[in-house]
Design a protein around this motif. Structure first.
Motif, PDB file in Angstrom:
ATOM      1  N   ARG A  30     -32.094  -0.220 -10.929  1.00 14.72           N
ATOM      2  CA  ARG A  30     -32.647  -0.706  -9.628  1.00 14.72           C
ATOM      3  C   ARG A  30     -33.519  -2.289  -9.857  1.00 14.72           C
ATOM      4  O   ARG A  30     -34.330  -2.772  -9.838  1.00 14.72           O
ATOM      5  N   HIS A  31     -32.681  -3.006  -8.933  1.00 14.65           N
ATOM      6  CA  HIS A  31     -33.008  -4.357  -8.583  1.00 14.65           C
ATOM      7  C   HIS A  31     -34.082  -4.991  -7.581  1.00 14.65           C
ATOM      8  O   HIS A  31     -32.823  -4.090  -6.429  1.00 14.65           O
ATOM      9  N   VAL A  32     -34.690  -4.923  -7.587  1.00 13.53           N
ATOM     10  CA  VAL A  32     -35.150  -5.630  -5.850  1.00 13.53           C
ATOM     11  C   VAL A  32     -34.816  -7.003  -6.006  1.00 13.53           C
ATOM     12  O   VAL A  32     -35.950  -7.602  -4.431  1.00 13.53           O
ATOM     13  N   ASP A  33     -34.761  -7.741  -6.393  1.00 11.08           N
ATOM     14  CA  ASP A  33     -35.256  -9.295  -6.373  1.00 11.08           C
ATOM     15  C   ASP A  33     -33.033  -9.920  -6.667  1.00 11.08           C
ATOM     16  O   ASP A  33     -32.885  -8.945  -8.180  1.00 11.08           O
ATOM     17  N   CYS A  34     -32.596 -10.723  -6.265  1.00 16.83           N
ATOM     18  CA  CYS A  34     -31.418 -10.759  -6.222  1.00 16.83           C
ATOM     19  C   CYS A  34     -31.053 -11.456  -7.249  1.00 16.83           C
ATOM     20  O   CYS A  34     -29.997 -11.694  -7.875  1.00 16.83           O
ATOM     21  N   MET A  82       0.916  -1.300  -0.005  1.00 15.24           N
ATOM     22  CA  MET A  82      -0.182  -0.016   0.425  1.00 15.24           C
ATOM     23  C   MET A  82       0.700   0.890   0.235  1.00 15.24           C
ATOM     24  O   MET A  82       0.529   2.287  -1.305  1.00 15.24           O
ATOM     25  N   ARG A  83       1.692   1.118   0.345  1.00 11.83           N
ATOM     26  CA  ARG A  83       2.986   1.866   1.096  1.00 11.83           C
ATOM     27  C   ARG A  83       2.616   2.775  -1.007  1.00 11.83           C
ATOM     28  O   ARG A  83       3.755   3.970  -1.218  1.00 11.83           O
ATOM     29  N   GLU A  84       3.632   1.717  -1.140  1.00 11.28           N
ATOM     30  CA  GLU A  84       4.652   2.260  -2.929  1.00 11.28           C
ATOM     31  C   GLU A  84       3.049   2.270  -4.121  1.00 11.28           C
ATOM     32  O   GLU A  84       3.191   2.569  -4.931  1.00 11.28           O
ATOM     33  N   SER A  85       2.142   2.624  -3.682  1.00 10.89           N
ATOM     34  CA  SER A  85       0.946   2.189  -4.418  1.00 10.89           C
ATOM     35  C   SER A  85       0.891   4.007  -4.443  1.00 10.89           C
ATOM     36  O   SER A  85       1.457   5.044  -3.260  1.00 10.89           O
ATOM     37  N   THR A  86       0.520   4.474  -5.295  1.00 11.04           N
ATOM     38  CA  THR A  86      -0.448   5.816  -5.958  1.00 11.04           C
ATOM     39  C   THR A  86      -2.090   5.853  -5.727  1.00 11.04           C
ATOM     40  O   THR A  86      -2.213   6.568  -5.074  1.00 11.04           O
ATOM     41  N   ALA A  87      -1.942   4.676  -6.220  1.00  9.80           N
ATOM     42  CA  ALA A  87      -4.223   5.347  -6.234  1.00  9.80           C
ATOM     43  C   ALA A  87      -4.847   3.421  -6.065  1.00  9.80           C
ATOM     44  O   ALA A  87      -4.011   2.714  -6.296  1.00  9.80           O
ATOM     45  N   GLY A  88      -5.781   3.683  -5.681  1.00  8.02           N
ATOM     46  CA  GLY A  88      -6.488   2.379  -6.110  1.00  8.02           C
ATOM     47  C   GLY A  88      -8.552   3.488  -7.024  1.00  8.02           C
ATOM     48  O   GLY A  88      -8.900   4.321  -7.362  1.00  8.02           O
ATOM     49  N   LEU A  89      -9.317   2.622  -7.481  1.00  9.41           N
ATOM     50  CA  LEU A  89     -10.068   2.557  -7.969  1.00  9.41           C
ATOM     51  C   LEU A  89     -11.206   1.302  -6.934  1.00  9.41           C
ATOM     52  O   LEU A  89     -11.154   0.178  -6.677  1.00  9.41           O
ATOM     53  N   PHE A  90     -12.119   3.027  -6.306  1.00  7.18           N
ATOM     54  CA  PHE A  90     -13.321   2.802  -5.425  1.00  7.18           C
ATOM     55  C   PHE A  90     -14.931   2.168  -5.878  1.00  7.18           C
ATOM     56  O   PHE A  90     -15.442   3.225  -7.406  1.00  7.18           O
ATOM     57  N   LEU A  91     -15.195   1.603  -6.301  1.00  3.29           N
ATOM     58  CA  LEU A  91     -16.527   0.863  -6.482  1.00  3.29           C
ATOM     59  C   LEU A  91     -17.486   0.708  -6.103  1.00  3.29           C
ATOM     60  O   LEU A  91     -17.726  -0.341  -5.292  1.00  3.29           O
ATOM     61  N   HIS A  92     -18.702   0.967  -6.498  1.00  3.78           N
ATOM     62  CA  HIS A  92     -20.125   1.113  -5.305  1.00  3.78           C
ATOM     63  C   HIS A  92     -20.999   0.528  -6.477  1.00  3.78           C
ATOM     64  O   HIS A  92     -21.352   1.287  -7.544  1.00  3.78           O
ATOM     65  N   TRP A  93     -21.109  -0.528  -6.686  1.00  6.15           N
ATOM     66  CA  TRP A  93     -21.939  -1.509  -7.074  1.00  6.15           C
ATOM     67  C   TRP A  93     -22.737  -2.723  -6.660  1.00  6.15           C
ATOM     68  O   TRP A  93     -21.573  -3.836  -5.913  1.00  6.15           O
ATOM     69  N   GLY A  94     -24.079  -2.910  -7.044  1.00  4.36           N
ATOM     70  CA  GLY A  94     -24.506  -3.552  -6.017  1.00  4.36           C
ATOM     71  C   GLY A  94     -26.137  -3.877  -6.660  1.00  4.36           C
ATOM     72  O   GLY A  94     -26.113  -3.272  -8.307  1.00  4.36           O
ATOM     73  N   MET A  95     -27.267  -3.979  -5.693  1.00  5.56           N
ATOM     74  CA  MET A  95     -28.448  -4.408  -6.867  1.00  5.56           C
ATOM     75  C   MET A  95     -29.105  -3.026  -6.945  1.00  5.56           C
ATOM     76  O   MET A  95     -29.697  -3.574  -7.907  1.00  5.56           O
ATOM     77  N   PHE A  96     -28.730  -2.355  -6.124  1.00  7.71           N
ATOM     78  CA  PHE A  96     -29.369  -0.843  -6.439  1.00  7.71           C
ATOM     79  C   PHE A  96     -28.594  -0.518  -7.426  1.00  7.71           C
ATOM     80  O   PHE A  96     -29.205   1.004  -7.784  1.00  7.71           O
ATOM     81  N   THR A  97     -28.550  -0.705  -8.212  1.00  5.07           N
ATOM     82  CA  THR A  97     -27.588  -0.051  -8.918  1.00  5.07           C
ATOM     83  C   THR A  97     -28.135   0.039 -10.528  1.00  5.07           C
ATOM     84  O   THR A  97     -28.989  -0.326 -10.435  1.00  5.07           O
TER      85      THR A  97
END
Length: 954
Positions: free
Chosen positions: A41-45, A23-38
């Protein structure tokens, strides 16, 4: 092992540990918010899983896009309160959506094959379980059957138990995961020592916590900071000193949610690249959030940005990977604001001999000038073009000259140096004492060579630290690294008031015996990150004393008020001189014409190590610059770098026009200061004559010509108006006492300053405007007035603006804070906003709330005794039982406790959906005649957000 750990004491912070190295050697990360309500919207899994697969979801796509961004890791946020608590992996634990396809496992494997780590997001928050009307995303019955006892997942305790089980199932099934990214804490986790068990079971995994510095965690994440100047300078809102690992997590789309909401929101390339670079220049990791669609693909604007980053970062990768932020504990030159409007950061290789100057905002000229922090430059190269640059170094500054190839987002220069030991005394030869200190943080820590140890003045100001050089020795400047534990400016984030705990007004004195002192420099330091410098001229003494008179923090942020912490103070005994190029418009240049007694004088802190002196008595003692060029005719900013021991003046005549007089404030006679004016230049060469009408004029170091700032530019100020918040008043004629204070936070000069309220028609004001001919960094202007509504009538709703008007380089500007006055409802005998400045907020704080009364509310109430709101001076005519109306917002089930005059509390239990919908509840309270104090709190659990209190008729 788990059973044994349940009784273990709380872990201490592991600030540095081998598992963190990647992690110290890293510059960046990719944050992914992604789920059933993307969206959609889905209400059934099962339906969601079907559409994800049918859409062509691919783990390799996410991994490849992360690599384009220069990211070393992905944080997958699917088990998120606003995304249906979706688990895109098979699970034996019922309670929320879980897929049959192992999307998480596929992502971990794809990342492992291409050198990308994967962390899993975990939430503590059950409050959004019924966000979609008629849809329950948490299945308490199924989880209760699984556990063999009743568990309500919609409560924090029940959800904490459910999510606790998820941690262990994930640890068991995904050994190649890199760790957990945890969104705040849950009481169940803490009471069951979850983190200690994770450490025992997966010692190589990282733990990250959002918005707070939890000791057992490896990383502190700072969520979506805004309001900085420049806007991209994300680190200026951070609060954790190195070497603690910090992230800046922010959305790449400039609008919309953290997750895909069905729209292709734009990406601001300027803002996003600026954040990326300034984070790297502060050893922070850029955790960039992108909004993946149901099939995992990114909307076109984000895809375009990823493709751009893959090409844009390639030529400068060496300046970002394997480097640390410069100007902090790893050494390096000074980041921040430079010359002529420039702003940037520095990155350094271990040992700091190789440094990279990142010019994120280019100056208005073709040169960059920054403090060298004692490093002697040997070569400067444009990293993108490979061009070897001309440079000059003297007076503590490195100047890179003749820059023509400006990148629109980050022009990068590699600076090779031969170190700086020749400019600073070795830290182990110095000794330090202080006027006060916290046990364990003595003054000796400022000269121990370690930025991990620091002096803490124990909340006492003024405070002083004295440095013993061991014998009478030459000293020219102090390099001060303050503790980077506070933002650089006043703000409120997540309802927590913050401010800068950095030095404002200071004095430096010298002594040979430690008893008799001579003040050699006074001034104000900017509220800025990184090393700050105090030049004192060339002095010979044994002792140097730094007196800190105050800091930038205000009383609205009690956790920072009066708190002073300093990591290191280095003492310089000279400045490096290198480079063969000449800085333009040096006063002592042979190309200038001198008249009368004007002559060259040595000045170690000046550019070129020389200046001109002998000014005074009018134009007969002058210097004329004949090579002041402008690309086109117009008005320009002309800056004078001057030295003066007492207040005096300069005069400047451009192309034979009438002379302009320029006030020069008192300072150190051997240390340059700056003053700027607006002048009119013709295209091509201009003649600028400088003299002084004073009996004794200042010394002149150099001139600098640049564009005027845009008319939209307003120097950064802080204006506080008391009272704050809507003022609710009774019937009849009313008076309101108003106090306002203006502070200049930027290294600009304000001229012709006037501070006054603008009262509505019919109102009267007692007290005149406050005025100042000029203001400089850290200076304040304050006044009070009594405003009275028209006689013979009830007060009407009105808004009173309090305005500070001033000039900057001849351009007028105004900053305004307004006070709203409103008549109380006829059935109320008292009404006051929660955010009113008369209240005592503890560690709670105001936050914006457009539908709330006055546009604000107070949040972060509860969870500790300090997180309360006290309403003093709740005055009623007679004793009795009154109805207290509490206006609040809440999502879920929470409670206020209400105490009157520190008596036994009354509980106000409330519930609601949506934290931006004000609602009212009532409780009876017994009040004494006269002034009372009402306390709103909940020492044990989080309380709702508070909008306003009011009292009905008894």
């Amino acid at each position: 092992m788990a059973a044994a750990l349940l009784g273990a004491p709380a872990a201490t912070a592991e600030v540095q540990y081998p598992r963190q190295q990647w992690m110290r050697e890293s510059t960046a990360g990719l944050f992914l918010h992604w789920g059933m309500f993307t969206a959609p919207r889905h209400v059934d899994c099962e339906a969601w899983e079907h559409d994800v697969t049918a859409g062509g979801w691919s783990a390799d796509y996410w991994v490849d896009e992360a690599r384009k961004l220069g990211a070393s890791y992905i944080v997958l946020a699917t088990f998120h309160s606003r995304l249906g608590y979706a688990r895109p992996w098979p699970s034996k634990i019922p309670g929320s959506c879980s897929t049959e396809r192992d999307f998480l496992g596929e992502l971990v494997n794809a990342g492992k094959a291409k050198g990308i780590k994967v962390e899993l997001y975990m939430t503590d928050d059950p409050q959004w379980h019924n966000e979609v009307p008629g849809v329950q995303t948490l299945d308490s019955d199924a989880y209760s059957a699984y556990k063999g006892e009743k568990v309500d997942l919609t409560t924090r305790q029940g959800f904490g138990r459910f999510s606790y089980d998820q941690f262990f199932e994930v640890m068991e099934n995904y050994p190649d995961l890199a760790g957990f990214w945890i969104d705040n804490d849950n009481e169940y986790w803490e009471s069951h020592h979850l983190y200690e068990q994770i450490r025992a079971k997966r010692p190589s995994w990282l733990l990250t916590n959002n918005n707070e510095d939890t000791p057992i965690m490896d990383t502190v994440s700072n969520e979506q900071k805004t309001g900085m100047t420049p806007a991209y300078d994300y680190p200026s809102a951070a609060f954790t000193p190195m070497p603690r690992i910090s992230e800046g997590d922010y959305k790449l789309p400039t609008s919309g949610d953290w997750w895909y909401d069905g729209k292709d929101h734009p990406v601001d390339f300027r803002l996003s690249t600026g954040r990326y670079i300034t984070n790297a220049g502060s050893s922070m990791k850029s955790l960039m959030a992108e909004t993946a669609m149901v099939n995992g693909r990114f909307p076109p604007s984000q895809q375009e940005y990823n493709d751009f980053m893959a090409d844009w970062t390639a030529p400068i990768r060496s300046s970002l990977q394997g480097t640390e932020g410069g100007g902090y504990m790893y050494g390096g030159m000074q980041p921040g604001f430079w010359n002529d409007g420039a702003h940037g950061v520095v990155t350094v290789r271990p040992g700091a001999r190789t440094q990279y100057v990142h010019v994120v905002t280019r100056p208005g000229t073709d040169l960059v000038r920054l403090r060298d922090n004692g490093y002697r430059a040997t070569k400067v190269t444009d990293v993108r073009t490979g061009k070897v640059m001309a440079f000059s170094q003297s007076g503590g500054y490195l100047t890179i000259l003749g820059i023509a190839d400006w990148d629109p987002y980050d022009t990068v220069f590699k600076v090779d140096t031969d170190g700086r030991q020749q400019s600073y005394y070795p830290q182990n030869t110095l000794r330090a004492t202080a006027s006060s200190a916290v046990t364990g943080h003595p003054a000796a820590d400022v000269v121990d060579g370690s930025h991990e140890n620091y002096w803490d003045s124990d909340g006492k100001l003024p405070a002083s630290v004295t440095i013993d050089l061991g014998s009478r020795r030459k000293a020219t400047s102090l390099a001060v690294n303050q503790r980077e534990w506070s933002p650089t400016h006043a703000r409120s984030t997540f309802g927590r008031p913050e401010d800068s705990a950095r030095i404002k007004d200071y004095a430096v004195s010298t002594s040979d015996d430690g008893r008799h002192w001579r003040t050699v420099r006074t001034g104000a330091l900017p509220s800025a990150r990184g090393v700050q410098f105090i030049d004192i001229g060339e002095r010979t003494a044994r002792y140097l004393k730094l007196d800190v008179r105050n800091t930038w923090a205000g009383p609205q942020a009690p956790d920072f008020l009066g708190r002073l912490r300093i990591d290191e103070i280095k003492v310089a005994h000279g400045a490096p001189v290198s480079g063969s190029a000449q800085v333009p418009l040096e006063a002592e240049s042979r190309s200038n014409d001198r008249d009368g007694g004007v002559r060259t004088s040595e000045c170690g802190a000046c550019s070129g190590s020389s200046r001109l002196v002998g000014f005074g008595g009018g134009a007969r003692n002058s210097v004329t610059f004949r090579d002041v060029t402008a690309t086109e005719a117009g008005n320009y900013r002309l800056q004078f770098d001057h030295t003066a021991g007492s207040a005096t003046s300069l005069s400047v005549r451009v192309n034979g026009a009438a002379a302009i007089d320029v006030a020069v404030p008192a300072g150190n006679p051997d240390v340059p200061g700056s003053t700027a004016v607006s002048v009119s230049l013709v295209a091509g060469a201009n003649t600028v004559e400088v003299f002084s009408r004073a009996a004794r004029g200042p010394g002149l170091d150099r001139l600098a010509v640049g564009p005027l700032p845009p008319t939209s530019y307003v120097p950064k100020t802080t204006m506080t108006v008391d009272p704050h918040g809507l003022q609710w008043v009774g019937a009849g004629q009313q008076s309101v006492k108003v106090t306002a204070k203006l502070r200049l936070d930027a290294d600009d000069v304000l001229d012709g300053v006037q501070l006054a309220p603008k009262v509505p028609a019919g109102w009267s004001v007692e007290g005149g405007p406050a005025t100042a001919s000029s203001m400089r960094l850290g200076e304040t202007l304050e006044a009070s007035w009594t405003l009275t509504s028209p006689p013979g009538a009830d007060v009407a709703s009105t808004t009173v603006p309090v305005t500070a008007a001033f000039l900057t380089l001849g351009t007028p500007h105004e900053v305004t804070q307004s006070i709203g006055v409103r008549p109380r409802q006829a059935d109320r005998v008292f009404m006051r906003e929660a955010e009113d400045s008369r209240n005592m907020l503890g560690t709670a704080g105001p936050t914006g709330c457009s539908p709330c009364s006055g546009g604000e509310k107070v949040r972060n109430i509860g969870g500790s005794a300090a997180a309360d709101v006290r309403f003093p001076d709740v005055t009623v005519d007679r004793a009795g039982t009154y109805t207290l109306f509490i206006d609040y917002t809440v999502n879920g089930d929470r409670s206020f406790l209400v105490s009157v005059n520190d008596g036994a509390p009354v509980e106000a239990a409330v519930s609601g959906i949506g934290n931006s919908t004000p609602t009212t509840t009532t409780v009876p309270v017994t009040l004494a005649a006269g002034a009372n104090t009402i306390r709103i709190y909940n020492d044990e659990e989080s309380a709702p957000d508070l909008d306003r209190l009011s009292l009905g008729q008894p």
